[in-house]
Scaffold this active site. Structure first.
Site, PDB file in Angstrom:
ATOM      1  N   ASP A 172       2.370  -3.991  -1.115  1.00 21.55           N
ATOM      2  CA  ASP A 172       3.360  -4.371  -2.132  1.00 21.55           C
ATOM      3  C   ASP A 172       4.774  -4.510  -1.570  1.00 21.55           C
ATOM      4  O   ASP A 172       5.685  -4.855  -2.310  1.00 21.55           O
ATOM      5  CB  ASP A 172       3.360  -3.359  -3.274  1.00 21.55           C
ATOM      6  CG  ASP A 172       3.801  -1.975  -2.818  1.00 21.55           C
ATOM      7  OD1 ASP A 172       3.670  -1.674  -1.624  1.00 21.55           O
ATOM      8  OD2 ASP A 172       4.283  -1.210  -3.654  1.00 21.55           O
ATOM      9  N   TYR A 263       9.992  -2.229   7.111  1.00 24.35           N
ATOM     10  CA  TYR A 263       9.328  -1.339   8.065  1.00 24.35           C
ATOM     11  C   TYR A 263       9.712  -1.624   9.513  1.00 24.35           C
ATOM     12  O   TYR A 263       9.493  -0.781  10.390  1.00 24.35           O
ATOM     13  CB  TYR A 263       7.804  -1.389   7.889  1.00 24.35           C
ATOM     14  CG  TYR A 263       7.373  -0.577   6.692  1.00 24.35           C
ATOM     15  CD1 TYR A 263       7.072   0.779   6.821  1.00 24.35           C
ATOM     16  CD2 TYR A 263       7.327  -1.125   5.421  1.00 24.35           C
ATOM     17  CE1 TYR A 263       6.715   1.540   5.731  1.00 24.35           C
ATOM     18  CE2 TYR A 263       6.977  -0.367   4.319  1.00 24.35           C
ATOM     19  CZ  TYR A 263       6.668   0.963   4.482  1.00 24.35           C
ATOM     20  OH  TYR A 263       6.332   1.734   3.396  1.00 24.35           O
TER      21      TYR A 263
HETATM   22  C1  G6P Z   1       5.744   0.689   0.170  1.00 24.12           C
HETATM   23  C2  G6P Z   1       4.656   0.268   1.084  1.00 24.12           C
HETATM   24  C3  G6P Z   1       3.425   1.043   0.836  1.00 24.12           C
HETATM   25  C4  G6P Z   1       3.704   2.526   0.909  1.00 24.12           C
HETATM   26  C5  G6P Z   1       4.837   2.903   0.009  1.00 24.12           C
HETATM   27  C6  G6P Z   1       5.234   4.333   0.326  1.00 24.12           C
HETATM   28  O1  G6P Z   1       5.458   0.337  -1.126  1.00 24.12           O
HETATM   29  O2  G6P Z   1       4.340  -1.080   1.023  1.00 24.12           O
HETATM   30  O3  G6P Z   1       2.486   0.682   1.789  1.00 24.12           O
HETATM   31  O4  G6P Z   1       2.570   3.240   0.513  1.00 24.12           O
HETATM   32  O5  G6P Z   1       5.937   2.082   0.246  1.00 24.12           O
HETATM   33  O6  G6P Z   1       6.109   4.751  -0.596  1.00 24.12           O
HETATM   34  P1  G6P Z   1       6.488   6.255  -0.807  1.00 24.12           P
HETATM   35  O7  G6P Z   1       7.400   6.145  -1.954  1.00 24.12           O
HETATM   36  O8  G6P Z   1       5.209   6.984  -1.077  1.00 24.12           O
HETATM   37  O9  G6P Z   1       7.141   6.690   0.468  1.00 24.12           O
HETATM   38 MN    MN Z   2       2.506  -1.396   2.345  1.00 24.50          MN
END
Ligand code: G6P
Ligand code: MN
Length: 447
Positions: A172, A263
């Site tokens: 996402d 990222y």
């Molecule tokens: C984004 C990435 C996901 C990940 C998430 C982590 O949405 O695309 O792959 O799981 O961030 O988010 P968090 O809020 O759990 O650190």
């Molecule tokens: Mn992701």
């Protein structure tokens, strides 16, 4: 009315599930659900959110049948879609994935660097068990995978099930960034389209336009040169996420031709990120104290209630909406455009054809159809080749249980780059993960 679907939520105990159900309720005309199977190997987690989920369904879709199970066969034998968001090892292991690398001065992140490696090694096994079970029952079920690290999981599943067109790996974050772009540009996000290439959590936007052909890319780059990039996604407003978005501005100010995904910060600002990390309080702790706690507190209020009453309906306008839109596009053959993961096969014409790449593409009843990108320039190609070799070696290390391949993978990873550190962090991660994966030292390697 559209044909109602049977879905299994794999990893239903996630604190993201209530908002996913809320989103399904919001979109119930677009994607009606006949039966929901909540599957979790650890049902004690699901029980915390179960009453709230049941009340949402009772209120907004009383005809939907509910099954709760920890049995693989019951979960996967009769479903049209698996929404897979399992987290092998739960937040406890996420925390270790983030903290162990920091001990060695390395980036501590759940999907990138050594933490992503360890999580990948755990996820491949859990995913394989699920896919094998689904396929024992049916070759028609769509498996929509959101389990991370999606780059490693996607590549491993492509190697393990090369003919399977019904396993779709999604992320996402590009979607989330596009919603933020739309907000900045004041454009309807539904009409915004991108050209994009990369690997998952390792990609670049290279053009942006709308369905009427209006161009926005230069306008957006100009904006980001002078304005802080802020996430629209309400789930990404904690300090660590706000800092993450600001590093997109910085990356863009160094190399302004394309807009990098968030990222990439871990590869270009590794040292700074390590310096600014607290080895005793990482993103896992932050999510447990914020999102997880808020969801559990709300769900606790639903326990034993007969009616939803004044309890708010949680929704997930980015992650949840994308999950449902993806399923909708496939179920009703809408061929909507997303940023997708797929085997390259020439989409990026100067990149290995068996890599799993991330590009713009459509989703319909035939599965994923990537849109050919053309060739990429040396800077990006070099980065991606390095990263792809890391991903491939990680998958091979899992399949062959080969310590040397794991070590090669980590030494290649741009957040590591050092044999001594690679070895130390690998040994530590292997010890912490011994109930999930092991590696064998062969040919006297690394004595
Ligand atoms: C984004 C990435 C996901 C990940 C998430 C982590 O949405 O695309 O792959 O799981 O961030 O988010 P968090 O809020 O759990 O650190
Ligand atoms: Mn992701």
């Amino acid at each position: 009315m559209r044909k109602p679907q049977i879905i299994t939520i794999s990893g239903a105990g996630s604190c993201r599930t209530p908002a996913l159900i809320g989103t399904l309720m919001q979109m119930k005309e677009r994607f009606p659900v006949r039966r929901i199977i909540f599957m979790d190997k650890d049902l004690s987690r699901f029980h915390k959110i179960e009453d709230y989920c049941r009340l949402l369904l009772k209120t907004y879709s009383p005809q939907t049948e509910i099954i709760v199970t920890d049995d693989l066969d019951q979960a996967y034998s009769h479903c049209d879609f698996v929404f897979c968001q399992m987290r092998v090892g739960q937040s406890r292991m996420r925390s270790l994935d983030e903290k162990i690398p920091l001990k060695y001065g390395l980036v501590g992140q759940e999907t990138c660097g050594p933490g992503g490696f360890a999580y990948g090694m755990r996820s491949i096994g859990g995913m394989k068990e699920m896919v094998d079970c689904v396929r024992r029952h049916s070759d028609q079920t769509w498996i929509l995978n959101y389990t991370n690290p999606a780059a490693i999981v996607g590549l491993a599943l492509d190697r393990l099930y090369p003919e399977d067109q019904r396993i779709i790996n999604m992320c996402d974050q590009p979607y989330s960034m596009m919603v933020s772009f739309a907000k900045i540009l004041n454009v309807d996000p539904k009409k915004l389209r991108a050209r994009y290439f990369g690997l998952n959590h390792f990609g670049w936007f290279t053009d942006l336009y709308d369905t009427q052909g209006n161009q926005y890319f230069d306008q957006l780059r100009d904006y980001l040169k002078n304005h802080d990039f802020r996430p629209y996604n309400a789930e990404q407003r904690t300090k660590s996420w706000l800092d993450t978005y600001l590093r997109v501005n910085r990356m863009l100010n160094c190399v302004p031709e394309y807009i990098p995904t968030t990222y990439l910060q871990y590869y270009f600002y590794s040292e700074e990120i390590v310096r600014e990390s607290d080895p005793h309080f990482t993103r896992a702790d932050e999510t447990m104290q914020t999102r997880e706690k808020e969801v559990w507190d709300l769900c606790a209020k639903a326990v034993g209630r007969e009616e939803l009453g004044d309890l708010p309906v949680l929704t997930s306008p980015v992650f949840g909406s994308m999950m449902v839109e993806v399923a909708e596009s496939i179920a009703y053959d809408l061929n909507q455009e997303f940023i997708v993961m797929t085997r390259n096969r020439g989409l990026i014409d100067n990149f290995p054809s068996d890599a799993v790449v991330e590009v713009a593409g459509t989703l319909g009843s035939q599965g994923v159809k990537g849109i050919p990108y053309g060739s990429i320039k040396p800077f990006y190609k070099g980065l991606m080749e390095n990263q792809y070799a890391y991903e491939e070696l990680t998958c091979q290390a899992w399949m062959e249980r080969d310590y040397t391949k794991a070590l090669q993978a980590l030494a290649l990873n741009r957040t590591v780059n050092d044999f001594d550190k690679a070895r130390a962090v690998l040994d530590d991660l292997m010890e912490a993960n011994k109930e999930y994966w092991t590696l064998e030292k062969r040919d006297g390697s690394c004595i």
